[in-house]
Design a protein around this motif. Structure first.
Motif: not given
Length: 253
Positions: A39-46, A209-212, A214-224, A247-251
């Protein structure tokens, strides 16, 4: 042990216009094993879609390392990638079976074998008996099932999904989440799924994978580490809640 299919290291992408440069992706690092559901998650436009386009070889990274396949998993970008978009994008003048067969026709694959595979896929995605229907005869969720079948017909190693359920109503979206998990487990494909829904990311992914912004930067990548098969009831559990809060905290939400 699964073999590594994808490695992105310090990937950077800049879009250039006539009067300025726009940094879309900055410092993205990602490793994906064969059979993962990421799952590649992040805010719109990131920049999530930009990452998908780089993986699909539609855009080239300006900096960093992009490795897909290799000696152990040979990979051909056009042949070994399937795409599913937010809209089903079915050709309205072609029947559902003919829509599913389109990638096989473009790649010049044997028609008879491809037709048999397409019919099997329609059965797998719950559209048995709809091969001769036209897109307008199917609901939005059914059209997306057909687009998933189309993405698999040429037997790709990697399936890229760009918010494929974003246009569906909430109840249909939840049903399609469960259907996608079933299809993934049956097909054993590697899937990278873009979403801006935190709950959807946790429900679907074997990794996230949590992206901040934009510009997209990898905040964290972890198993679920939630068991399969996943269920909607899991959303009420403590473990599920812990992942969503993470994920909320990372974002910074």
């Amino acid at each position: 042990m699964s073999e590594r299919l994808i490695r992105l290291q310090n990937v950077r992408k800049v879009y250039k216009t006539r009067d300025r440069e726009v940094l879309a992706v900055s410092d993205v690092n990602l490793e994906v094993n064969s059979g993962d559901f990421v799952s590649l998650v992040g805010p719109s436009g990131c920049g999530k879609t930009t990452v998908l386009k780089i993986l699909a070889d539609l855009h080239h990274a300006d900096e960093g390392v992009v490795e897909i396949g290799g000696d152990t998993i040979p990979f051909v970008a056009g042949r070994d990638v399937g795409m599913v978009f937010q809209q089903a994008l079915l050709l309205k003048w072609r029947k559902i079976l003919d829509n599913v067969l389109l990638p096989a026709e473009i790649l010049g694959l044997p028609l008879k074998a491809s037709r048999e595979r397409a019919l099997d896929l329609l059965h797998m995605v719950g559209l048995k008996g709809f091969a001769d229907r036209y897109p307008y005869e199917l609901s939005g969720g059914m059209q997306q099932r057909a687009s998933i079948a189309r993405s698999l017909v040429h037997d790709p190693k990697l399936v890229l999904m760009d918010e494929p359920f974003g246009a569906l109503d909430a109840l249909t979206r939840e049903k399609m989440n469960l259907e996608l998990l079933r299809i993934w487990q049956e097909s054993q494909k590697t899937i990278i799924f873009v979403t801006h829904s935190i709950q959807e990311a946790v429900l679907l992914g074997s990794r996230c994978a949590v992206l901040t912004a934009g510009p997209a930067r990898m905040a964290e990548y972890f198993p679920i580490d939630l068991p399969y098969p996943r269920t909607l009831e899991m959303k009420t559990g403590d473990a599920f809640g812990a992942y969503t809060r993470r994920i909320y905290k990372l974002l910074n939400m």
